[in-house]
Enzyme design. Sequence first.
Site, PDB file in Angstrom:
ATOM      1  NE  ARG A  97      54.009  15.010  -1.331  1.00 43.51           N
ATOM      2  CZ  ARG A  97      54.431  14.379  -2.600  1.00 43.51           C
ATOM      3  NH1 ARG A  97      53.481  14.169  -3.416  1.00 43.51           N
ATOM      4  NH2 ARG A  97      55.466  14.200  -2.904  1.00 43.51           N
ATOM      5  CG  ASP A 107      53.170   8.189   2.105  1.00 47.13           C
ATOM      6  OD1 ASP A 107      53.879   9.001   3.204  1.00 47.13           O
ATOM      7  OD2 ASP A 107      53.729   8.010   1.074  1.00 47.13           O
ATOM      8  CE  LYS A 146      57.535   4.802  13.432  1.00 50.38           C
ATOM      9  NZ  LYS A 146      57.972   4.255  11.818  1.00 50.38           N
ATOM     10  NE  ARG A 169      50.726  11.511   1.219  1.00 48.29           N
ATOM     11  CZ  ARG A 169      52.073  11.789   1.685  1.00 48.29           C
ATOM     12  NH1 ARG A 169      51.923  11.881   2.973  1.00 48.29           N
ATOM     13  NH2 ARG A 169      52.822  11.836   0.927  1.00 48.29           N
ATOM     14  CG  ASP A 174      54.316  13.104   9.223  1.00 45.86           C
ATOM     15  OD1 ASP A 174      55.434  13.450   9.711  1.00 45.86           O
ATOM     16  OD2 ASP A 174      54.109  12.515   8.063  1.00 45.86           O
ATOM     17  CG  ASP A 232      61.298   6.827  11.923  1.00 48.04           C
ATOM     18  OD1 ASP A 232      61.202   6.007  12.852  1.00 48.04           O
ATOM     19  OD2 ASP A 232      61.421   6.400  10.997  1.00 48.04           O
ATOM     20  CB  SER A 233      66.013   8.885  12.143  1.00 43.91           C
ATOM     21  OG  SER A 233      65.794   9.649  11.036  1.00 43.91           O
TER      22      SER A 233
HETATM   23  P1  IMP Z   1      62.866  10.926  10.519  1.00 43.72           P
HETATM   24  O1  IMP Z   1      63.762  12.052   9.446  1.00 43.72           O
HETATM   25  O2  IMP Z   1      63.693   9.618  10.330  1.00 43.72           O
HETATM   26  O3  IMP Z   1      62.446  11.416  11.702  1.00 43.72           O
HETATM   27  O4  IMP Z   1      61.715  10.716   9.422  1.00 43.72           O
HETATM   28  C1  IMP Z   1      60.650  11.358   9.394  1.00 43.72           C
HETATM   29  C2  IMP Z   1      59.840  11.258   8.207  1.00 43.72           C
HETATM   30  O5  IMP Z   1      59.940  10.129   7.767  1.00 43.72           O
HETATM   31  C3  IMP Z   1      58.454  11.632   8.258  1.00 43.72           C
HETATM   32  O6  IMP Z   1      58.248  13.068   8.190  1.00 43.72           O
HETATM   33  C4  IMP Z   1      57.704  10.694   7.458  1.00 43.72           C
HETATM   34  O7  IMP Z   1      57.360  11.441   6.342  1.00 43.72           O
HETATM   35  C5  IMP Z   1      58.423   9.345   7.492  1.00 43.72           C
HETATM   36  N1  IMP Z   1      58.281   8.430   8.348  1.00 43.72           N
HETATM   37  C6  IMP Z   1      58.577   7.896   9.454  1.00 43.72           C
HETATM   38  N2  IMP Z   1      57.910   7.009   9.888  1.00 43.72           N
HETATM   39  C7  IMP Z   1      56.766   6.685   9.012  1.00 43.72           C
HETATM   40  C8  IMP Z   1      55.777   5.874   9.357  1.00 43.72           C
HETATM   41  O8  IMP Z   1      55.942   4.934  10.244  1.00 43.72           O
HETATM   42  N3  IMP Z   1      54.746   5.720   8.340  1.00 43.72           N
HETATM   43  C9  IMP Z   1      54.865   6.933   7.349  1.00 43.72           C
HETATM   44  N4  IMP Z   1      55.930   7.911   7.248  1.00 43.72           N
HETATM   45  C10 IMP Z   1      57.022   7.471   8.225  1.00 43.72           C
HETATM   46 MG    MG Z   2      56.796  13.879   7.060  1.00 44.86          MG
END
Ligand code: IMP
Ligand code: MG
Length: 184
Positions: free
Chosen positions: A45, A161, A133, A167, A102, A105-106
Amino acid sequence: MQDYREFLDEILVDEETLQRRIAELGIQISRDYQGKSLHLICILRGGVMFLTDLMRRISVPHTVDFMAVSSYGSARQSTGQVRITLDLKDEIHGLDVLLVEDIVDSGYTIASVLDLLRTRHPLSLRVCTLLDKPKRREVSVPLDYCGFVIPNKFVFGYGLDLDEYYRNLPFIATVNLKKYHPQA
Ligand code: IMP
Ligand code: MG
Protein backbone atom coordinates in the site's frame (compact mmCIF):
# COMPACT_ATOMS: atom_id res chain seq x y z
CA MET A 1 -3.42 6.45 18.65
CA GLN A 2 -0.27 8.30 19.55
CA ASP A 3 0.29 11.76 18.09
CA TYR A 4 3.17 11.47 15.63
CA ARG A 5 4.80 14.58 17.05
CA GLU A 6 5.65 12.60 20.18
CA PHE A 7 7.95 10.19 18.36
CA LEU A 8 8.97 12.15 15.25
CA ASP A 9 12.72 12.42 15.26
CA GLU A 10 13.39 14.51 12.18
CA ILE A 11 11.60 15.50 8.98
CA LEU A 12 13.86 13.93 6.42
CA VAL A 13 12.05 15.16 3.29
CA ASP A 14 9.54 17.97 3.61
CA GLU A 15 6.45 18.35 1.46
CA GLU A 16 7.86 20.97 -0.87
CA THR A 17 11.06 19.02 -1.52
CA LEU A 18 9.06 15.85 -2.15
CA GLN A 19 6.76 17.53 -4.64
CA ARG A 20 9.60 19.27 -6.44
CA ARG A 21 11.49 16.01 -6.88
CA ILE A 22 8.37 14.13 -7.99
CA ALA A 23 7.79 16.79 -10.64
CA GLU A 24 11.37 16.24 -11.87
CA LEU A 25 10.87 12.48 -12.00
CA GLY A 26 7.67 13.00 -13.98
CA ILE A 27 9.51 15.12 -16.52
CA GLN A 28 12.33 12.59 -16.80
CA ILE A 29 9.93 9.65 -17.22
CA SER A 30 7.83 11.55 -19.77
CA ARG A 31 10.96 12.30 -21.77
CA ASP A 32 12.22 8.70 -21.62
CA TYR A 33 8.87 7.27 -22.75
CA GLN A 34 8.09 9.89 -25.35
CA GLY A 35 6.00 8.43 -28.18
CA LYS A 36 5.17 5.36 -26.14
CA SER A 37 2.46 4.51 -23.74
CA LEU A 38 3.29 3.40 -20.28
CA HIS A 39 1.80 0.91 -17.82
CA LEU A 40 2.40 1.91 -14.21
CA ILE A 41 2.27 -0.80 -11.58
CA CYS A 42 1.98 0.40 -8.03
CA ILE A 43 2.90 -1.85 -5.15
CA LEU A 44 0.30 -1.47 -2.43
CA ARG A 45 0.00 0.00 0.00
CA GLY A 46 2.99 2.23 0.58
CA GLY A 47 3.36 3.34 -3.03
CA VAL A 48 -0.11 4.84 -3.43
CA MET A 49 0.61 8.45 -2.47
CA PHE A 50 3.69 8.50 -4.65
CA LEU A 51 1.82 6.97 -7.59
CA THR A 52 -1.00 9.51 -7.50
CA ASP A 53 1.35 12.48 -7.33
CA LEU A 54 3.75 11.03 -9.88
CA MET A 55 1.10 10.22 -12.49
CA ARG A 56 -0.11 13.82 -12.42
CA ARG A 57 3.41 14.78 -13.52
CA ILE A 58 3.65 12.22 -16.33
CA SER A 59 2.56 13.62 -19.67
CA VAL A 60 2.75 10.46 -21.81
CA PRO A 61 -0.42 8.37 -21.98
CA HIS A 62 -0.44 5.72 -19.28
CA THR A 63 -2.54 3.11 -17.55
CA VAL A 64 -2.26 1.92 -13.95
CA ASP A 65 -2.59 -1.36 -12.15
CA PHE A 66 -1.92 -2.50 -8.61
CA MET A 67 -0.42 -5.41 -6.83
CA ALA A 68 0.16 -6.22 -3.20
CA VAL A 69 2.85 -8.37 -1.70
CA SER A 70 3.64 -9.32 1.82
CA SER A 71 6.99 -10.40 3.02
CA TYR A 72 7.45 -13.13 5.55
CA GLY A 73 9.12 -11.91 8.68
CA SER A 74 8.38 -8.94 10.90
CA ALA A 75 6.61 -5.80 9.81
CA ARG A 76 9.84 -3.80 9.63
CA GLN A 77 12.21 -6.33 8.15
CA SER A 78 11.70 -8.57 5.18
CA THR A 79 13.25 -12.00 5.04
CA GLY A 80 13.69 -12.62 1.38
CA GLN A 81 10.49 -14.52 0.74
CA VAL A 82 7.68 -12.50 -0.75
CA ARG A 83 4.11 -13.64 -1.30
CA ILE A 84 1.68 -12.03 -3.77
CA THR A 85 -1.47 -11.14 -1.86
CA LEU A 86 -3.15 -9.25 -4.71
CA ASP A 87 -2.25 -9.90 -8.31
CA LEU A 88 -2.53 -7.52 -11.25
CA LYS A 89 -5.85 -7.11 -13.01
CA ASP A 90 -4.37 -6.75 -16.50
CA GLU A 91 -1.90 -8.76 -18.50
CA ILE A 92 1.43 -7.00 -19.10
CA HIS A 93 2.62 -8.98 -22.12
CA GLY A 94 4.13 -6.53 -24.64
CA LEU A 95 3.70 -3.45 -22.42
CA ASP A 96 6.24 -0.88 -21.26
CA VAL A 97 5.95 -1.42 -17.53
CA LEU A 98 7.18 0.89 -14.80
CA LEU A 99 7.00 -0.39 -11.23
CA VAL A 100 6.27 2.33 -8.70
CA GLU A 101 7.47 1.59 -5.18
CA ASP A 102 7.74 3.60 -1.97
CA ILE A 103 11.06 2.36 -0.69
CA VAL A 104 13.74 -0.17 -1.52
CA ASP A 105 15.38 -1.48 1.60
CA SER A 106 16.84 -5.03 1.53
CA GLY A 107 15.70 -5.19 -2.10
CA TYR A 108 13.89 -8.52 -1.65
CA THR A 109 10.44 -7.15 -2.41
CA ILE A 110 11.39 -5.50 -5.69
CA ALA A 111 13.62 -8.39 -6.71
CA SER A 112 10.84 -10.95 -6.35
CA VAL A 113 8.25 -8.74 -8.01
CA LEU A 114 10.64 -8.20 -10.94
CA ASP A 115 11.26 -11.96 -11.20
CA LEU A 116 7.54 -12.60 -11.32
CA LEU A 117 6.76 -9.86 -13.84
CA ARG A 118 9.56 -10.95 -16.17
CA THR A 119 7.86 -14.33 -16.58
CA ARG A 120 4.92 -12.45 -18.11
CA HIS A 121 7.04 -10.93 -20.86
CA PRO A 122 6.51 -7.17 -20.73
CA LEU A 123 8.16 -5.25 -23.58
CA SER A 124 10.23 -3.38 -21.00
CA LEU A 125 10.36 -3.33 -17.22
CA ARG A 126 11.78 -0.55 -15.10
CA VAL A 127 11.64 0.52 -11.47
CA CYS A 128 10.82 3.92 -10.00
CA THR A 129 11.25 4.17 -6.24
CA LEU A 130 10.66 7.23 -4.14
CA LEU A 131 13.21 6.24 -1.51
CA ASP A 132 16.35 4.13 -1.56
CA LYS A 133 18.08 2.85 1.58
CA PRO A 134 21.23 1.42 -0.02
CA LYS A 135 22.94 0.57 3.28
CA ARG A 136 20.45 -2.21 3.89
CA ARG A 137 20.63 -3.80 0.46
CA GLU A 138 20.98 -7.59 0.48
CA VAL A 139 20.07 -8.28 -3.11
CA SER A 140 21.10 -6.05 -5.95
CA VAL A 141 18.23 -4.46 -7.86
CA PRO A 142 18.31 -2.01 -10.76
CA LEU A 143 16.66 1.29 -9.76
CA ASP A 144 15.99 3.21 -12.95
CA TYR A 145 14.41 6.20 -11.21
CA CYS A 146 14.93 7.19 -7.61
CA GLY A 147 13.57 10.15 -5.66
CA PHE A 148 15.87 10.27 -2.65
CA VAL A 149 18.67 8.20 -1.19
CA ILE A 150 18.14 8.09 2.58
CA PRO A 151 20.13 6.86 5.57
CA ASN A 152 19.46 3.56 7.27
CA LYS A 153 16.66 4.76 9.52
CA PHE A 154 13.03 3.72 9.78
CA VAL A 155 10.83 6.33 8.13
CA PHE A 156 7.11 7.03 7.99
CA GLY A 157 4.68 9.36 6.25
CA TYR A 158 3.77 9.97 2.60
CA GLY A 159 2.42 6.46 2.12
CA LEU A 160 4.84 4.73 4.44
CA ASP A 161 3.31 3.37 7.59
CA LEU A 162 4.17 2.73 11.16
CA ASP A 163 2.00 -0.26 12.04
CA GLU A 164 -0.39 0.80 9.26
CA TYR A 165 -0.96 4.35 10.51
CA TYR A 166 0.47 7.77 9.59
CA ARG A 167 0.48 7.13 5.83
CA ASN A 168 -1.44 10.38 5.31
CA LEU A 169 1.34 12.72 6.40
CA PRO A 170 2.62 14.82 3.49
CA PHE A 171 6.32 14.48 4.45
CA ILE A 172 8.84 11.71 5.20
CA ALA A 173 10.04 11.58 8.80
CA THR A 174 12.24 9.38 10.94
CA VAL A 175 10.94 7.65 14.05
CA ASN A 176 12.39 7.72 17.50
CA LEU A 177 11.50 4.11 18.31
CA LYS A 178 12.11 4.66 22.02
CA LYS A 179 9.32 7.22 22.08
CA TYR A 180 6.93 5.28 19.88
CA HIS A 181 4.35 3.15 21.67
CA PRO A 182 2.16 1.20 19.22
CA GLN A 183 -0.53 0.38 21.80
CA ALA A 184 -0.93 3.89 23.13
P1 IMP B 1 12.60 -4.66 1.15
O1 IMP B 1 11.95 -5.91 0.64
O2 IMP B 1 13.46 -4.94 2.36
O3 IMP B 1 13.30 -3.86 0.11
O4 IMP B 1 11.46 -3.82 1.80
C1 IMP B 1 10.64 -3.06 1.12
C2 IMP B 1 9.35 -2.85 1.88
O5 IMP B 1 9.53 -2.77 3.30
C3 IMP B 1 8.82 -1.51 1.47
O6 IMP B 1 7.97 -1.65 0.36
C4 IMP B 1 8.11 -1.04 2.71
O7 IMP B 1 6.78 -1.51 2.69
C5 IMP B 1 8.83 -1.68 3.85
N1 IMP B 1 9.80 -0.73 4.45
C6 IMP B 1 11.15 -0.78 4.37
N2 IMP B 1 11.72 0.23 5.05
C7 IMP B 1 10.70 0.95 5.55
C8 IMP B 1 10.65 2.16 6.34
O8 IMP B 1 11.67 2.77 6.73
N3 IMP B 1 9.41 2.61 6.65
C9 IMP B 1 8.26 1.98 6.26
N4 IMP B 1 8.27 0.86 5.51
C10 IMP B 1 9.48 0.35 5.17
MG1 MG C 1 5.94 -1.12 0.16
